[in-house]
Design a protein around this motif. Structure first.
Motif, PDB file in Angstrom:
ATOM      1  N   MET A   1      22.055  40.893  60.363  1.00 32.35           N
ATOM      2  CA  MET A   1      22.494  39.505  60.334  1.00 32.35           C
ATOM      3  C   MET A   1      21.361  38.614  60.833  1.00 32.35           C
ATOM      4  O   MET A   1      20.635  38.982  61.752  1.00 32.35           O
ATOM      5  CB  MET A   1      23.742  39.328  61.188  1.00 32.35           C
ATOM      6  CG  MET A   1      24.392  37.967  61.048  1.00 32.35           C
ATOM      7  SD  MET A   1      25.875  37.789  62.072  1.00 32.35           S
ATOM      8  CE  MET A   1      26.944  38.997  61.293  1.00 32.35           C
ATOM      9  N   ASP A   2      21.249  37.442  60.212  1.00 31.65           N
ATOM     10  CA  ASP A   2      20.147  36.558  60.531  1.00 31.65           C
ATOM     11  C   ASP A   2      20.612  35.117  60.333  1.00 31.65           C
ATOM     12  O   ASP A   2      21.717  34.877  59.869  1.00 31.65           O
ATOM     13  CB  ASP A   2      18.957  36.865  59.624  1.00 31.65           C
ATOM     14  CG  ASP A   2      17.628  36.533  60.277  1.00 31.65           C
ATOM     15  OD1 ASP A   2      17.623  35.693  61.186  1.00 31.65           O
ATOM     16  OD2 ASP A   2      16.614  37.109  59.864  1.00 31.65           O
ATOM     17  N   GLY A   3      19.763  34.177  60.683  1.00 31.36           N
ATOM     18  CA  GLY A   3      20.064  32.771  60.470  1.00 31.36           C
ATOM     19  C   GLY A   3      19.869  31.959  61.730  1.00 31.36           C
ATOM     20  O   GLY A   3      19.817  32.497  62.842  1.00 31.36           O
ATOM     21  N   PRO A   4      19.778  30.623  61.599  1.00 33.59           N
ATOM     22  CA  PRO A   4      19.513  29.750  62.743  1.00 33.59           C
ATOM     23  C   PRO A   4      20.557  29.834  63.851  1.00 33.59           C
ATOM     24  O   PRO A   4      20.251  29.564  65.010  1.00 33.59           O
ATOM     25  CB  PRO A   4      19.500  28.352  62.122  1.00 33.59           C
ATOM     26  CG  PRO A   4      19.209  28.573  60.675  1.00 33.59           C
ATOM     27  CD  PRO A   4      19.825  29.876  60.325  1.00 33.59           C
ATOM     28  N   ALA A 311      27.789  33.420  54.306  1.00 37.33           N
ATOM     29  CA  ALA A 311      28.175  34.493  55.231  1.00 37.33           C
ATOM     30  C   ALA A 311      29.516  35.111  54.846  1.00 37.33           C
ATOM     31  O   ALA A 311      30.541  34.911  55.517  1.00 37.33           O
ATOM     32  CB  ALA A 311      28.226  33.953  56.651  1.00 37.33           C
ATOM     33  N   ALA A 312      29.526  35.889  53.763  1.00 34.16           N
ATOM     34  CA  ALA A 312      30.769  36.502  53.292  1.00 34.16           C
ATOM     35  C   ALA A 312      30.468  37.769  52.503  1.00 34.16           C
ATOM     36  O   ALA A 312      29.342  37.978  52.042  1.00 34.16           O
ATOM     37  CB  ALA A 312      31.549  35.512  52.418  1.00 34.16           C
ATOM     38  N   TYR A 313      31.489  38.602  52.372  1.00 35.91           N
ATOM     39  CA  TYR A 313      31.415  39.755  51.466  1.00 35.91           C
ATOM     40  C   TYR A 313      32.806  40.034  50.921  1.00 35.91           C
ATOM     41  O   TYR A 313      33.819  39.692  51.538  1.00 35.91           O
ATOM     42  CB  TYR A 313      30.827  40.998  52.151  1.00 35.91           C
ATOM     43  CG  TYR A 313      31.418  41.365  53.489  1.00 35.91           C
ATOM     44  CD1 TYR A 313      32.561  42.159  53.592  1.00 35.91           C
ATOM     45  CD2 TYR A 313      30.820  40.933  54.666  1.00 35.91           C
ATOM     46  CE1 TYR A 313      33.085  42.517  54.819  1.00 35.91           C
ATOM     47  CE2 TYR A 313      31.337  41.276  55.906  1.00 35.91           C
ATOM     48  CZ  TYR A 313      32.478  42.078  55.977  1.00 35.91           C
ATOM     49  OH  TYR A 313      33.010  42.410  57.208  1.00 35.91           O
ATOM     50  N   ALA A 339      24.326  31.370  59.194  1.00 31.17           N
ATOM     51  CA  ALA A 339      24.417  32.823  59.380  1.00 31.17           C
ATOM     52  C   ALA A 339      24.393  33.451  58.000  1.00 31.17           C
ATOM     53  O   ALA A 339      25.066  32.983  57.081  1.00 31.17           O
ATOM     54  CB  ALA A 339      25.692  33.198  60.123  1.00 31.17           C
ATOM     55  N   LYS A 340      23.634  34.531  57.832  1.00 29.06           N
ATOM     56  CA  LYS A 340      23.499  35.136  56.513  1.00 29.06           C
ATOM     57  C   LYS A 340      23.069  36.593  56.639  1.00 29.06           C
ATOM     58  O   LYS A 340      22.592  37.027  57.690  1.00 29.06           O
ATOM     59  CB  LYS A 340      22.490  34.357  55.664  1.00 29.06           C
ATOM     60  CG  LYS A 340      21.174  34.040  56.376  1.00 29.06           C
ATOM     61  CD  LYS A 340      20.380  32.979  55.622  1.00 29.06           C
ATOM     62  CE  LYS A 340      19.181  32.512  56.431  1.00 29.06           C
ATOM     63  NZ  LYS A 340      18.437  31.418  55.753  1.00 29.06           N
ATOM     64  N   SER A 341      23.263  37.311  55.564  1.00 31.67           N
ATOM     65  CA  SER A 341      22.845  38.711  55.499  1.00 31.67           C
ATOM     66  C   SER A 341      22.227  38.945  54.132  1.00 31.67           C
ATOM     67  O   SER A 341      22.869  38.680  53.106  1.00 31.67           O
ATOM     68  CB  SER A 341      24.040  39.645  55.703  1.00 31.67           C
ATOM     69  OG  SER A 341      23.646  40.993  55.581  1.00 31.67           O
TER      70      SER A 341
END
Length: 503
Positions: A1-4, A311-313, A339-341
Motif C-alpha cells: 500500500m502506498d500514497g500520500p 483504493a478498491a478491489y 491511498a493506492k495499491s
C-alpha cells in the motif's frame, strides 16, 4: 500500500474479512506483492526501493513462510535498477523484470523529433536466472524505434526530464518462449519473439494488427496495465483498461478489466467480458486483473480486479457478475489518490506462514492485548498467568482464559484480584489446539483498588471545597476556573495547579 495518506508504506496482506495478516515498513515503498512458486516452494515476492514519479529503482525480494528474505533479484547491467512494474517467476525458475533507463536516441525517423536532445525513458525487459543472477534474455524498446508500430507515443516528460516514450508495465512469458508485453504510452499490447526480439504482432494502438469484430471493444483500450495470457490454446488474454490518465484527455467513462479472444488464423480480436466497479471507478494509473482457480463446488473461475490508483478491489464471476467489492480508503477520495495499491492479488489459501518472531503482548489498563504479525495458522489465544507462592514468584504458568482469534489483535480482561498473578504470557494455538508459540512475558500492573478509593474520597472532598468556595467567594472561583486552576486529568481526578496565562 502506498500514497500520500500512508504514513508507513510497505507490503500488506489482508484476509477475506479485510483484517490485517501481515505488514512491514522495513522495506519502505513496495509494489507487486504476491505469492509465487519457485523450486517446489511458495514465496512471498515483491519489489521495494525508491519510488519515482512513474517508476521505481530497487530490487526484488523473495520471502519464505517465516518472512525471511531467501533470495533477492537485481537488474543486470551497469547503472540499471529493477523497476516496480513487473516481477514474474516463470516455469523455468527465471524472473521477468522491467527496467526504466534514461537513454539518448535518434528520433529523426519518428514523429517525435521534437523531443529535446532525443532523451527518452527506455523500456527494457530482462529475464534473469534467479539462482545465479545471470541474464537470460534482454529486449530494449529503443532498439525498435524505426518500427512503425512505435511511431506514436502518448507519453509525457518525467519530472521535466526525459520523455517517457514506452512505459512498459507488464511482461508475461508463454509456453513458446515468447513475451506478451503491455506498453502503456502506446496503448498497445505487443508479442515479442523470445529468440530474435522481433515484434510478431500488436493489439491496439495506432498500428493494430487485428480486425476488431466487437465494435472497438477489443482494441480501443487506453493507458492499460497487466496484460496476461488466460488461455494460449483459445487465444484469450486479460488486461486492465484504465481508459484515462492524468494530464491527458480521454473518452472513457470508467476503468474496467477486460477479456479478449484473439483468432490468429483470421487476425480478429473479440471482446468477451468486461469487469466494472460498483463505484464506476476511473483509475488514472495502475490496476490488475487476476483469474482465480475454479472453485470445487461451483466450477466457476472467478476474476479478481485491483483498481490501482483507486483504493478498491473486486471479485467477479467469470462472465462479469460482481460478487463483492471492498475499498480501503473512502471512495469519495479516489480521485485524489491518497491511498493506492499498484496491483491487488488474491493469494491462494495454501499460503501458510509462521513468522520467525513470536507473538507480541502488552498490558494497557485492565486488558492484555496480543497479536502476531504475519501468522496465518492461529485459531486460539490462551492467556496464562504465573502463580504467586507466598512472596515468591514461581515459573509455573496456568491457563487463565481462552479466546477464539477473531481479528489481527485480541484482548483479554485481567483477572480480579490482580495480585493472583505477577506476570502473564499468551500462547498461540492452531485449529487443533496445538501450541505454536508463546508471546513475550508482561508484568501484572499494580493493584489499583486503593488508589481508586482515595481518588473517590479526594474527588468528594474537592467537590465539597468548590461548593463552599462558590458560596463564600463566587467571584474568585469563577476566575480560577476560567484560568484552569481546577483541572481533572483522566488518570486519577487529581487537582492540577495550572499557571494562568499571561495577560
Amino acid at each position: 500500500m502506498d500514497g500520500p495518506s500512508i504514513d508507513n508504506p510497505g507490503p500488506m496482506i489482508l484476509d477475506t474479512e479485510g483484517e490485517l495478516v501481515w505488514t512491514s515498513d522495513h522495506f519502505g515503498h513496495a509494489a507487486n506483492l504476491k505469492v509465487q512458486w519457485y523450486r517446489g516452494q511458495d514465496y512471498l515476492t515483491f519489489w521495494a526501493g525508491e519510488k519515482l514519479q512513474e517508476s521505481g529503482q530497487g530490487v526484488y525480494y523473495m520471502l519464505d513462510s517465516s518472512y525471511r528474505t531467501v533470495f533477492t533479484v537485481s537488474a543486470v547491467g551497469d547503472d540499471l535498477y529493477g523497476d516496480l512494474h513487473e516481477f514474474e517467476i516463470t516455469d523455468e525458475d527465471t524472473a521477468l523484470i522491467t527496467v526504466y533507463n534514461r537513454t539518448q536516441v535518434d528520433l529523426t525517423n519518428t514523429d517525435m523529433a521534437w523531443v529535446e536532445d532525443g532523451l527518452i525513458v527506455d523500456g527494457i525487459i530482462q529475464e534473469i536466472d534467479i539462482a545465479s543472477g545471470k541474464l537470460v534474455f534482454q529486449w530494449r524498446a529503443s532498439d525498435h524505434l524505426d518500427d512503425l508500430l512505435f511511431a506514436v507515443s502518448f507519453g509525457d516528460y518525467v519530472d521535466n526530464g526525459p520523455f517517457d516514450y514506452f512505459h512498459i508495465n507488464s511482461v508475461d512469458k508463454d509456453s513458446r518462449g515468447n513475451y506478451l508485453v503491455s506498453i502503456r504510452h502506446l496503448h498497445m499490447i505487443v508479442y515479442i519473439d523470445g529468440h530474435t526480439g522481433e515484434v510478431l504482432w500488436a493489439l491496439g494502438g495506432h498500428a493494430n494488427d487485428f480486425k476488431d469484430i466487437s465494435g472497438g471493444a477489443a482494441t480501443n483500450f487506453q493507458w492499460q496495465h497487466d496484460a496476461r495470457w488466460i488461455s494460449e490454446e483459445q487465444g484469450v488474454i486479460s488486461l486492465f483498461d484504465n481508459g484515462i490518465a492524468r494530464h491527458h484527455s480521454s473518452d472513457a467513462e470508467q476503468s474496467e478489466g477486460r477479456m479478449i479472444r484473439l483468432d490468429f488464423a483470421n487476425r480478429t480480436a473479440e471482446h468477451i467480458h468486461s469487469f466494472t466497479s460498483l463505484q464506476r471507478v476511473s483509475s488514472t494509473s495502475q490496476g490488475s486483473v487476476q483469474v482465480l482457480p475454479a472453485a470445487e463446488k461451483s466450477g466457476d473461475a472467478h476474476v479478481f480486479v485491483g483498481w490501482g490508483s483507486s483504493a478498491a478491489y473486486s471479485e467477479f464471476t467469470s462472465d462479469g457478475k460482481l460478487l463483492c467489492e471492498t475499498h480501503f480508503a473512502p471512495s469519495s477520495l479516489f480521485y485524489f489518490e491518497r491511498a493506492k495499491s499498484y496491483r491487488a492479488i488474491k493469494a491462494p489459501a495454501l499460503w501458510k506462514a509462521e513468522p520467525e518472531w513470536s507473538p507480541s503482548a502488552a498490558i494497557e489498563s485492565d486488558l492484555v492485548y496480543v497479536s502476531w504479525n504475519g501468522a496465518t495458522e492461529v485459531a486460539w489465544w490462551v492467556l496464562q498467568g504465573a502463580l504467586v507462592s507466598g512472596d515468591v514468584q514461581t515459573e509455573t504458568y496456568e491457563e487463565v482464559d481462552i479466546l477464539a482469534k477473531d481479528g489481527f489483535e485480541c484482548s483479554f480482561e485481567l483477572p480480579s484480584p490482580a495480585q493472583t498473578y505477577t506476570s502473564y504470557r499468551v500462547a498461540a494455538l492452531d485449529a487443533e489446539m496445538n501450541m505454536l508459540r508463546y508471546s513475550n512475558v508482561v508484568e501484572s500492573p499494580p493493584d489499583r483498588t486503593e488508589p481508586y478509593v482515595w481518588a473517590v474520597v479526594l474527588s468528594a472532598s474537592t467537590a465539597a471545597l468548590v461548593i463552599l468556595l462558590l458560596v463564600a467567594y463566587p467571584g474568585v472561583v469563577r476566575q480560577a476556573l476560567a484560568h484552569g486552576t481546577f483541572v481533572r486529568d483522566r488518570a486519577g481526578y487529581r487537582r492540577l495547579n495550572a499557571t494562568p496565562a499571561a495577560g
